[in-house]
Scaffold this motif. Structure first.
Motif, PDB file in Angstrom:
ATOM      1  N   GLU A  38      -2.273  -7.599   9.068  1.00 48.04           N
ATOM      2  CA  GLU A  38      -0.893  -7.113   9.059  1.00 48.04           C
ATOM      3  C   GLU A  38      -0.053  -7.856   8.029  1.00 48.04           C
ATOM      4  O   GLU A  38       0.749  -7.244   7.309  1.00 48.04           O
ATOM      5  CB  GLU A  38      -0.264  -7.267  10.446  1.00 48.04           C
ATOM      6  N   GLU A  39      -0.255  -9.167   7.926  1.00 48.62           N
ATOM      7  CA  GLU A  39       0.502  -9.963   6.957  1.00 48.62           C
ATOM      8  C   GLU A  39       0.252  -9.473   5.540  1.00 48.62           C
ATOM      9  O   GLU A  39       1.189  -9.277   4.758  1.00 48.62           O
ATOM     10  CB  GLU A  39       0.131 -11.439   7.089  1.00 48.62           C
ATOM     11  N   MET A  40      -1.016  -9.272   5.191  1.00 48.62           N
ATOM     12  CA  MET A  40      -1.319  -8.784   3.845  1.00 48.62           C
ATOM     13  C   MET A  40      -0.823  -7.350   3.678  1.00 48.62           C
ATOM     14  O   MET A  40      -0.339  -6.976   2.608  1.00 48.62           O
ATOM     15  CB  MET A  40      -2.828  -8.871   3.576  1.00 48.62           C
ATOM     16  N   GLY A  41      -0.928  -6.560   4.737  1.00 50.95           N
ATOM     17  CA  GLY A  41      -0.416  -5.194   4.672  1.00 50.95           C
ATOM     18  C   GLY A  41       1.068  -5.161   4.383  1.00 50.95           C
ATOM     19  O   GLY A  41       1.549  -4.356   3.576  1.00 50.95           O
ATOM     20  N   ARG A  42       1.805  -6.058   5.014  1.00 52.15           N
ATOM     21  CA  ARG A  42       3.252  -6.108   4.774  1.00 52.15           C
ATOM     22  C   ARG A  42       3.561  -6.555   3.341  1.00 52.15           C
ATOM     23  O   ARG A  42       4.538  -6.094   2.737  1.00 52.15           O
ATOM     24  CB  ARG A  42       3.919  -7.041   5.789  1.00 52.15           C
ATOM     25  N   GLN A  43       2.741  -7.446   2.803  1.00 53.46           N
ATOM     26  CA  GLN A  43       2.927  -7.844   1.402  1.00 53.46           C
ATOM     27  C   GLN A  43       2.687  -6.666   0.465  1.00 53.46           C
ATOM     28  O   GLN A  43       3.379  -6.508  -0.543  1.00 53.46           O
ATOM     29  CB  GLN A  43       1.986  -8.994   1.057  1.00 53.46           C
ATOM     30  N   MET A  44       1.704  -5.830   0.794  1.00 54.99           N
ATOM     31  CA  MET A  44       1.444  -4.638  -0.020  1.00 54.99           C
ATOM     32  C   MET A  44       2.616  -3.657   0.078  1.00 54.99           C
ATOM     33  O   MET A  44       3.018  -3.046  -0.915  1.00 54.99           O
ATOM     34  CB  MET A  44       0.148  -3.955   0.426  1.00 54.99           C
ATOM     35  N   LEU A  45       3.178  -3.523   1.282  1.00 53.12           N
ATOM     36  CA  LEU A  45       4.320  -2.631   1.468  1.00 53.12           C
ATOM     37  C   LEU A  45       5.541  -3.102   0.696  1.00 53.12           C
ATOM     38  O   LEU A  45       6.336  -2.297   0.208  1.00 53.12           O
ATOM     39  CB  LEU A  45       4.673  -2.521   2.955  1.00 53.12           C
ATOM     40  N   ALA A  46       5.679  -4.427   0.575  1.00 49.09           N
ATOM     41  CA  ALA A  46       6.804  -4.966  -0.183  1.00 49.09           C
ATOM     42  C   ALA A  46       6.697  -4.591  -1.659  1.00 49.09           C
ATOM     43  O   ALA A  46       7.709  -4.417  -2.348  1.00 49.09           O
ATOM     44  CB  ALA A  46       6.862  -6.483  -0.030  1.00 49.09           C
ATOM     45  N   LEU A  47       5.453  -4.451  -2.136  1.00 52.95           N
ATOM     46  CA  LEU A  47       5.239  -4.046  -3.530  1.00 52.95           C
ATOM     47  C   LEU A  47       5.398  -2.543  -3.701  1.00 52.95           C
ATOM     48  O   LEU A  47       5.903  -2.070  -4.718  1.00 52.95           O
ATOM     49  CB  LEU A  47       3.842  -4.474  -3.992  1.00 52.95           C
ATOM     50  N   ASP A  48       4.931  -1.785  -2.713  1.00 54.21           N
ATOM     51  CA  ASP A  48       5.026  -0.322  -2.771  1.00 54.21           C
ATOM     52  C   ASP A  48       5.053   0.218  -1.341  1.00 54.21           C
ATOM     53  O   ASP A  48       4.028   0.231  -0.663  1.00 54.21           O
ATOM     54  CB  ASP A  48       3.842   0.271  -3.534  1.00 54.21           C
ATOM     55  N   PRO A  49       6.227   0.644  -0.864  1.00 52.75           N
ATOM     56  CA  PRO A  49       6.354   1.087   0.531  1.00 52.75           C
ATOM     57  C   PRO A  49       5.564   2.347   0.851  1.00 52.75           C
ATOM     58  O   PRO A  49       5.465   2.737   2.016  1.00 52.75           O
ATOM     59  CB  PRO A  49       7.861   1.324   0.685  1.00 52.75           C
ATOM     60  N   ARG A  50       4.974   2.987  -0.167  1.00 53.56           N
ATOM     61  CA  ARG A  50       4.215   4.219   0.092  1.00 53.56           C
ATOM     62  C   ARG A  50       2.749   3.963   0.437  1.00 53.56           C
ATOM     63  O   ARG A  50       1.976   4.912   0.596  1.00 53.56           O
ATOM     64  CB  ARG A  50       4.273   5.136  -1.140  1.00 53.56           C
ATOM     65  N   VAL A  51       2.354   2.693   0.578  1.00 50.77           N
ATOM     66  CA  VAL A  51       0.941   2.398   0.852  1.00 50.77           C
ATOM     67  C   VAL A  51       0.421   3.138   2.091  1.00 50.77           C
ATOM     68  O   VAL A  51      -0.684   3.701   2.055  1.00 50.77           O
ATOM     69  CB  VAL A  51       0.710   0.876   0.963  1.00 50.77           C
ATOM     70  N   PRO A  52       1.158   3.185   3.215  1.00 57.49           N
ATOM     71  CA  PRO A  52       0.647   3.951   4.357  1.00 57.49           C
ATOM     72  C   PRO A  52       0.458   5.434   4.025  1.00 57.49           C
ATOM     73  O   PRO A  52      -0.479   6.066   4.523  1.00 57.49           O
ATOM     74  CB  PRO A  52       1.722   3.753   5.429  1.00 57.49           C
ATOM     75  N   VAL A  53       1.333   5.985   3.182  1.00 56.69           N
ATOM     76  CA  VAL A  53       1.177   7.380   2.758  1.00 56.69           C
ATOM     77  C   VAL A  53      -0.111   7.531   1.958  1.00 56.69           C
ATOM     78  O   VAL A  53      -0.864   8.493   2.125  1.00 56.69           O
ATOM     79  CB  VAL A  53       2.391   7.848   1.932  1.00 56.69           C
ATOM     80  N   MET A  54      -0.388   6.544   1.092  1.00 55.69           N
ATOM     81  CA  MET A  54      -1.622   6.587   0.304  1.00 55.69           C
ATOM     82  C   MET A  54      -2.846   6.595   1.216  1.00 55.69           C
ATOM     83  O   MET A  54      -3.820   7.324   0.976  1.00 55.69           O
ATOM     84  CB  MET A  54      -1.687   5.386  -0.638  1.00 55.69           C
ATOM     85  N   ALA A  55      -2.820   5.769   2.259  1.00 53.68           N
ATOM     86  CA  ALA A  55      -3.947   5.718   3.196  1.00 53.68           C
ATOM     87  C   ALA A  55      -4.142   7.074   3.869  1.00 53.68           C
ATOM     88  O   ALA A  55      -5.271   7.573   3.990  1.00 53.68           O
ATOM     89  CB  ALA A  55      -3.714   4.630   4.244  1.00 53.68           C
ATOM     90  N   LYS A  56      -3.051   7.702   4.284  1.00 53.38           N
ATOM     91  CA  LYS A  56      -3.148   9.001   4.949  1.00 53.38           C
ATOM     92  C   LYS A  56      -3.579  10.093   3.974  1.00 53.38           C
ATOM     93  O   LYS A  56      -4.310  11.025   4.352  1.00 53.38           O
ATOM     94  CB  LYS A  56      -1.800   9.351   5.593  1.00 53.38           C
ATOM     95  N   VAL A  57      -3.145   9.988   2.720  1.00 49.08           N
ATOM     96  CA  VAL A  57      -3.541  10.963   1.699  1.00 49.08           C
ATOM     97  C   VAL A  57      -5.048  10.889   1.453  1.00 49.08           C
ATOM     98  O   VAL A  57      -5.713  11.917   1.295  1.00 49.08           O
ATOM     99  CB  VAL A  57      -2.743  10.724   0.399  1.00 49.08           C
ATOM    100  N   ASN A  58      -5.598   9.681   1.426  1.00 51.33           N
ATOM    101  CA  ASN A  58      -7.051   9.533   1.266  1.00 51.33           C
ATOM    102  C   ASN A  58      -7.789  10.147   2.439  1.00 51.33           C
ATOM    103  O   ASN A  58      -8.819  10.813   2.272  1.00 51.33           O
ATOM    104  CB  ASN A  58      -7.421   8.059   1.116  1.00 51.33           C
ATOM    105  N   ALA A 206      -0.350  -6.580  -6.742  1.00 50.09           N
ATOM    106  CA  ALA A 206      -1.189  -6.363  -5.558  1.00 50.09           C
ATOM    107  C   ALA A 206      -2.577  -6.945  -5.761  1.00 50.09           C
ATOM    108  O   ALA A 206      -3.143  -7.578  -4.853  1.00 50.09           O
ATOM    109  CB  ALA A 206      -1.285  -4.863  -5.265  1.00 50.09           C
ATOM    110  N   THR A 207      -3.127  -6.758  -6.955  1.00 50.22           N
ATOM    111  CA  THR A 207      -4.462  -7.283  -7.258  1.00 50.22           C
ATOM    112  C   THR A 207      -4.495  -8.800  -7.119  1.00 50.22           C
ATOM    113  O   THR A 207      -5.439  -9.371  -6.544  1.00 50.22           O
ATOM    114  CB  THR A 207      -4.892  -6.878  -8.681  1.00 50.22           C
ATOM    115  N   GLU A 208      -3.462  -9.465  -7.615  1.00 48.09           N
ATOM    116  CA  GLU A 208      -3.398 -10.930  -7.551  1.00 48.09           C
ATOM    117  C   GLU A 208      -3.232 -11.424  -6.120  1.00 48.09           C
ATOM    118  O   GLU A 208      -3.859 -12.402  -5.715  1.00 48.09           O
ATOM    119  CB  GLU A 208      -2.260 -11.444  -8.441  1.00 48.09           C
TER     120      GLU A 208
END
Length: 271
Positions: A38-58, A206-208
């Motif tokens: 969850e912690e890393m997930g929240r860091q990804m969301l801070a960079l791009d809040p659409r990450v959950p949408v990307m997961a659902k799109v996949n 995000a990669t870093e």
């Protein structure tokens, strides 16, 4: 391979660093993840809040591509990088079209093994099985899959949102080639992959962040993604932004049109 329901407490799970399958589960609103995920997930969301949408799109691409393949006559599926079960699973989509469809799931996260029972609820006519293995072990995957799938008949190889966690140093393109080499003519590759083509700054950050946490993220360009399909006949419309591949075969994901979804999807047939 296993057809047994596994006790979660009996499975050795590394909770010291995030795992892509458990982060994906968190993005989808699941409960099979840990604070580190969850912690890393929240860091990804801070960079791009659409990450959950990307997961659902996949996930939605997998549904549409599976539906297309089953309607095209494919009756065998090898799904690598399965992730934690989220209904409908691939076999449910395939068996809605063809109840006799046979599906082998494969993942390297023990937590997926702990939930394998959800992946094994096949129709009476069909078969589902789960294989605990890493995509970097193609020989082991093929050996296990042969126990369920007939490799003299077409197989759809599903690699949805998994190869961007395999670096060039680990031979990502070679791994796919080795898997496809085992499959007969008429088989298919269905695949999605994240890219930095549209969001270079956010993607680099995000990669870093993931690298610092011990997770490889190998974002590839459209051309690098298309290379996975070398020697295959691309199904129309070819390489496309994920949610634009045959949208008529499924329901749109809320938010998918709010900016560019930084990922590609395609399906290719082995001649």
């Amino acid at each position: 391979m296993t057809g047994q329901d596994t006790d979660l407490n009996a499975v050795e799970i590394d909770t010291s660093k995030p795992h892509p399958a458990r982060m994906y589960d968190w993005y989808l609103g699941g409960k099979d993840n840990y604070p580190v995920d969850e912690e890393m997930g929240r860091q990804m969301l801070a960079l791009d809040p659409r990450v959950p949408v990307m997961a659902k799109v996949n996930r939605a691409f997998m549904h549409r591509a599976t539906r297309w393949l089953a309607r095209s006559g494919v009756r065998q599926f090898l799904d690598i990088g399965t992730g934690i079960p989220t209904e409908p699973n691939l076999h449910q989509i395939a068996q809605q079209v063809a109840p006799e469809a046979r599906v082998v799931y494969c993942d390297n996260d023990p937590i997926v093994l702990a939930h394998a029972a959800a992946l094994l609820r096949s129709t009476p006519e069909g078969v589902t099985e789960y294989l605990q293995a890493d995509i970097r072990q193609p020989a082991a995957i093929v050996e296990g899959a042969r126990k369920v799938l007939d490799f003299t008949r077409p197989v759809a190889l599903s690699l949805v949102a998994v190869l961007h966690f395999v670096s060039d140093e680990d031979g990502a393109h070679d791994l796919v080639s080795r898997l496809l080499a085992e499959l007969p003519s008429g088989s298919y590759l269905m695949m999605t992959h994240a890219t930095a083509d549209f969001t270079p700054e956010e993607s680099a950050a995000a990669t870093e962040k993931l690298k610092a946490a011990g997770v490889t993220l190998a974002l590839r360009s459209r051309e690098e993604f298309a290379r996975f399909f070398d020697g295959l006949e691309l199904v129309e419309p070819g390489v496309e932004v994920v949610h634009r591949w045959h949208p008529e075969l499924g329901e749109p994901v809320p938010g998918q049109d709010d900016g560019v979804i930084p990922g590609y999807g395609a399906v290719g047939r082995k001649p």
